[in-house]
Design a protein around this motif. Structure first.
Motif, short mmCIF file in Angstrom:
data_model
loop_
_atom_site.label_atom_id
_atom_site.label_comp_id
_atom_site.label_asym_id
_atom_site.label_seq_id
_atom_site.Cartn_x
_atom_site.Cartn_y
_atom_site.Cartn_z
N SER A 174 0.83 -1.21 0.00
CA SER A 174 0.00 0.00 0.00
C SER A 174 0.85 1.25 0.00
N GLU A 175 0.26 2.35 -0.42
CA GLU A 175 0.91 3.65 -0.36
C GLU A 175 0.44 4.38 0.89
N LEU A 176 1.35 5.13 1.51
CA LEU A 176 0.99 5.89 2.70
C LEU A 176 0.27 7.16 2.29
N ASN A 177 -1.02 7.17 2.51
CA ASN A 177 -1.83 8.36 2.24
C ASN A 177 -3.02 8.36 3.19
N ASP A 178 -3.79 9.44 3.14
CA ASP A 178 -4.92 9.57 4.06
C ASP A 178 -5.94 8.46 3.86
N GLU A 179 -6.12 8.01 2.61
CA GLU A 179 -7.08 6.95 2.32
C GLU A 179 -6.67 5.65 3.01
N ASN A 191 -5.63 10.65 9.16
CA ASN A 191 -4.71 11.14 8.13
C ASN A 191 -3.28 10.71 8.47
N VAL A 192 -2.36 10.97 7.56
CA VAL A 192 -0.98 10.50 7.71
C VAL A 192 -0.32 11.09 8.95
N GLU A 193 -0.54 12.37 9.19
CA GLU A 193 0.09 13.00 10.35
C GLU A 193 -0.34 12.35 11.65
#
Length: 354
Positions: A174-179, A191-193
């Motif tokens: 997976s990619e690290l993003n908000d989704e 979210n990522v933060e």
């Protein structure tokens, strides 16, 4: 007459002297309450011990590695079309298993995601799915292993699974993003933060627990160096040996190992002499309990009946017991000792380790 009397007195004194030089029977001294701990240990200057344990931190590399772990742990399923099933694919299948033409319990499911080559199913099943086309239905003939612990009645039996391949996917990191973060469904992480902070804080909390344990171990190690131990009472050592053996037996059975093998792997020694090894561990435990009890005595640390009762009520509630039923299940005096050791270690960490 006087000579005979003097001889008798000297003989009696010799008997008393020989008895005093022998090992005193202490089998009746089972708990710390049964004896004066300070008589069994000579404490050094415990207030002056110094330890060196690094403060807990979470490095950027550790955080990034943990993030990568979760990205791989929750991969993306990318649909595959236009080809047959291959090893490594995620195959969504329906299946029904039959023994002598009759469906057996636990052998049927629908919409099941199976990673081909994972070894999750019995030998031969996943190989039978490899090569199937999407939408295809086929019979896969296999035999259950022998022995088969999950269902001994099926051990070694030949069965037929009717399998339908519904769809295929391949897994990608997976990619690290908000989704991705929102899809985890973790409270407070949208979210990522927030995800990064959540992981950082949890990792730091874990390291803080480890840090406290390392400080306590370091303190005990330093105290060992300045403490002179006398033989711990036999009764206390026997009790701790029995407790330790019961715990070890439980864990050995859980891991499918015999007690001797488990003891040799965890504590050293040989498998054949595991009882001696356990007694050595019990003796060390008893001596350290006595050492800490002597420090508690010197510092006026104790566990009152009220404190003991409060702790027992809290723990009984945690385990879903009525307090009296919980007391009947445990050794309350041993639990009082445990609380005393904990309070003494808290004192040492706060006032000695500094």
């Amino acid at each position: 007459m006087k000579k005979k009397l003097l001889t008798a007195v000297l003989s009696a004194l010799m008997v008393l002297t020989v008895t005093a030089c022998g090992k005193k029977d202490t089998s009746d001294l089972v708990y710390l309450k049964d004896f004066d701990a300070s008589k069994y240990v000579e404490l050094g200057d415990y207030k002056s011990v110094e330890i060196s344990v690094e403060e807990p931190t979470v490095t950027e590399e550790e955080l990034e590695n943990t993030i990568q772990y979760w990205l791989e742990e929750r991969p993306l399923n990318v649909p595959v079309t236009g080809r047959a099933a291959e090893l490594g694919d995620v195959a969504n299948i329906d299946y029904e298993g039959k023994l002598d033409g009759v469906a057996f319990e636990g052998g049927t499911d629908a919409g099941f995601d199976l990673i081909l080559g994972s070894g999750r199913f019995i030998p031969g099943f996943e190989d039978g799915v490899v090569g199937m086309e999407i939408g295809e239905t086929k019979d896969v003939e296999v035999s259950f292993p022998d022995p088969y612990e999950y269902n001994p009645d099926l051990a070694g039996k030949p069965v037929v699974f009717t399998v339908t391949l519904n769809s295929l996917c391949i897994q990608e990191t997976s990619e690290l993003n908000d989704e991705f973060v929102a899809g985890l469904g973790w409270e407070g992480c949208s979210n990522v933060e927030e995800f990064r902070k959540y992981l950082h804080d949890n990792m730091l909390d874990g390291k803080k627990v480890q840090y406290e344990e390392e400080k306590e171990d370091a303190i005990v190690d330093e105290l060992d160096k300045i403490t002179t131990y006398k033989d711990a009472p036999d009764g206390m050592v026997d009790r701790m040996k029995d407790t330790l053996l019961a715990n070890i037996t439980f864990y050995a059975q859980m891991y499918g190992a015999d007690v001797g093998t488990y003891v040799a792997n965890v504590y050293g020694g040989t498998e054949e002499e595991y009882e001696e090894t356990i007694r050595g561990q019990a003796d060390m435990m008893a001596q350290r309990y006595i050492m800490l009890a002597a420090i508690a005595q010197a510092e006026g640390i104790s566990v009152s009946d009220e404190e003991l009762e409060e702790q027992l009520k809290a723990e009984a509630a945690d385990y879903g017991y009525e307090v009296e039923d919980y007391k009947a299940e445990i050794d309350t005096e041993a639990y009082r000792e445990y609380l005393l050791v904990e309070k003494t270690m808290d004192y040492l960490v706060a006032n000695v380790a500094g």
